[in-house]
Design a protein around this motif. Structure first.
Motif, PDB file in Angstrom:
ATOM      1  N   ARG A  80     -38.217 -10.298 -48.007  1.00 45.36           N
ATOM      2  CA  ARG A  80     -38.114 -11.119 -49.209  1.00 45.36           C
ATOM      3  C   ARG A  80     -39.496 -11.551 -49.697  1.00 45.36           C
ATOM      4  O   ARG A  80     -40.457 -11.594 -48.930  1.00 45.36           O
ATOM      5  CB  ARG A  80     -37.256 -12.357 -48.947  1.00 45.36           C
ATOM      6  N   ILE A  81     -39.527 -11.918 -50.961  1.00 46.61           N
ATOM      7  CA  ILE A  81     -40.804 -12.332 -51.558  1.00 46.61           C
ATOM      8  C   ILE A  81     -41.391 -13.544 -50.838  1.00 46.61           C
ATOM      9  O   ILE A  81     -42.593 -13.615 -50.583  1.00 46.61           O
ATOM     10  CB  ILE A  81     -40.627 -12.616 -53.074  1.00 46.61           C
ATOM     11  N   GLY A  82     -40.528 -14.508 -50.461  1.00 48.34           N
ATOM     12  CA  GLY A  82     -41.026 -15.705 -49.791  1.00 48.34           C
ATOM     13  C   GLY A  82     -41.682 -15.378 -48.460  1.00 48.34           C
ATOM     14  O   GLY A  82     -42.766 -15.875 -48.134  1.00 48.34           O
ATOM     15  N   ASP A  83     -41.001 -14.532 -47.675  1.00 54.77           N
ATOM     16  CA  ASP A  83     -41.560 -14.139 -46.366  1.00 54.77           C
ATOM     17  C   ASP A  83     -42.899 -13.435 -46.532  1.00 54.77           C
ATOM     18  O   ASP A  83     -43.832 -13.643 -45.749  1.00 54.77           O
ATOM     19  CB  ASP A  83     -40.584 -13.216 -45.636  1.00 54.77           C
ATOM     20  N   ASN A  84     -43.014 -12.598 -47.544  1.00 59.57           N
ATOM     21  CA  ASN A  84     -44.269 -11.867 -47.763  1.00 59.57           C
ATOM     22  C   ASN A  84     -45.377 -12.775 -48.280  1.00 59.57           C
ATOM     23  O   ASN A  84     -46.552 -12.566 -47.960  1.00 59.57           O
ATOM     24  CB  ASN A  84     -44.027 -10.701 -48.726  1.00 59.57           C
TER      25      ASN A  84
END
Length: 480
Positions: A31-35
């Motif tokens: 996900r964008i948040g994890d990245n």
């Protein structure tokens, strides 16, 4: 609105950060948040706190907090009033997810209020078309007579109060750097900024006072841009079966997408947020001499049978500026008595026309601005309830000159020392006025207007200056 857009608009990350996170997502997935966390653009704690404040999409009708019959009536009114046909249009109008719409349309079909027409050129269930039956039309007209509100589904008052408390202004830490960025090129006494910072961080009431024309309203407006957070404002609130319209496009500035590429949607999208809430900037509401006690109460529409939230409620999680305080039609003491409980307890009480009362969290920064003497407006007890009192006084000569030079620079005009000295002498000695921050723009604008009329390049000619100064204060003639 996608998570990447919201984080950018809240200034938690940059567009470059999102671009790098998307690139990483293409390579390793996730996900964008994890990245974003992985590349060091944001820490896990900040991201989690940010996501927790996003209202979650209701997984079923019961999770909306609104009675299913009320939602069905609202959907039918939207279909009837806007001549909606497809499930996709229903979703966009009522702001509820498709799985909730599917439940509602099934109920309507079972009750013979709607009939299914099938899909056209598509196998997507969102393109399923429906039409009102005769019974559905009669049923909907009756529903409109009972409650004429037609718009997005409301949120329950409990959810609204929880959300207001989640997105308090005190969640943000204001620094001198932020204030200087907000003030920009506005010439302001440093002591005012140093006093304003703690006041903004406290979220408590603030009094700006001092002679007119020195930027109290202007500096208050600049304070609004100090806050970066994205907040969520509901289209409407439901209380005891009554509807209160909340979102107001003239007050609430919806956050625009940050312009992330369309092909990146799968990497950016988190779980859907509840579309009954609008992501907005913190509101900034100004009221002046027109303020009355009635304006601080719910406004009931007797023909539509719903309410409009008062302006100070629309300002929740933002700023509410009472400008020219003391010049309202209602007595200052009467207005102040209305504010004592909210300012002290951080709770405000509202009353429905049915007589039922309810409370709202009073989470906003109230700014009183006046050019009258505070001691003449407020008794000592109320002054104690205003923990921050900042005098915005007349500029000293050096700052006055810098303001004047900035105004001249806008029109490519020179400001020789002798011309500046002449203006100061005329204002202070001949006109008997104190210097004020508004005067340089007033004088320069008037001189430029005269030059334009006489078809000359803008310049500070003495007689043009005299014309402008005469408009600062009319000439006094001795009595016969």
């Amino acid at each position: 609105m996608r998570l990447g857009d919201l984080l950018i608009r809240a200034k938690r990350v940059t567009e470059g950060d999102v671009a790098r996170a998307l690139e990483r997502g293409r390579e390793v997935g996730g996900r964008i948040g994890d990245n974003l966390v992985a590349i060091g653009a944001i820490d896990e704690r900040t991201l989690s706190s940010f996501i927790r404040r996003i209202p979650a999409e209701p997984p079923h009708i019961a999770a909306t907090g609104i009675d299913e019959n009320e939602l069905l009536a609202l959907l039918m009114k939207l279909i009837y009033s806007a001549r909606l046909e497809t499930a996709r249009q229903f979703v966009d109008a009522i702001k509820l997810p498709y799985h909730v719409i599917a439940e509602l349309t099934r109920m309507a079909v079972d009750r013979a209020l709607l009939q299914t027409l099938g899909t056209r050129h598509s196998d997507n269930l969102l393109d399923m078309a429906y039409s009102l039956t005769e019974e559905g039309r009669r049923w909907t007209i009756d529903a409109l007579e009972r409650l004429h509100y037609v718009g997005p589904a409301p949120v329950p008052i409990g959810d609204f109060c929880e959300q207001v408390n989640r997105q308090k202004m005190t969640n943000e830490t204001i620094t001198m750097k932020r204030i200087n960025q907000a003030i920009g090129d506005l010439e302001m006494d440093q002591s005012v900024l140093e006093q304003a910072g703690p006041a903004l961080n406290s979220g408590r009431a603030l009094l700006l006072y001092g002679p007119p024309g020195n930027g109290k309203t202007t500096v208050a407006l600049r304070f609004a841009s100090v806050f970066h957070d994205v907040i969520y404002v509901p289209y409407a609130i439901e209380v005891e079966g009554q509807i209160i319209r909340m979102f107001d496009a003239s007050v609430h500035k919806e956050v625009d997408p940050a312009g992330i590429e369309e092909d990146s949607v799968s990497f950016v999208r988190q779980d859907e947020y509840d579309r009954r809430w609008v992501p907005c900037r913190r509101p900034f509401v100004i009221v002046g001499g027109e303020l009355t006690l009635e304006m601080l109460d719910l406004r009931y529409d007797a023909s539509g049978h719903y309410y409009e939230a008062p302006m100070h409620v629309k300002a929740l999680n933002g700023c509410f500026l009472i400008d020219d305080f003391g010049r309202q039609l209602v007595a200052p003491a009467t207005l102040l008595n209305r504010w004592i409980v909210p300012l002290e307890s951080r709770v405000d009480f509202m009353k429905l026309h049915t007589g039922k009362s309810f409370y709202l969290p009073f989470e906003e920064l109230v700014i009183f601005s006046t050019n009258l003497e505070p001691e003449d407006l407020m008794d000592p007890a109320f002054l104690r309830r205003l923990p921050y009192k900042i005098e915005v006084g007349a500029p000293e000569l050096g700052r006055y000159r810098r303001i004047f030079e900035a105004e001249c620079a806008r029109h490519h005009i020179d400001l020789p020392d002798e011309v500046f000295d002449y203006i100061i002498h005329k204002i202070k000695v001949e006109k008997g006025l104190e210097l004020a921050a508004y005067q340089p723009r007033f004088i320069v604008d008037q001189v430029v207007a005269t030059c334009r009329f006489t078809e000359q390049a803008p310049h500070l000619e003495q007689r043009f200056i005299d014309y402008a100064l005469d408009n600062l204060r009319v000439k006094k003639h001795p009595h016969a």
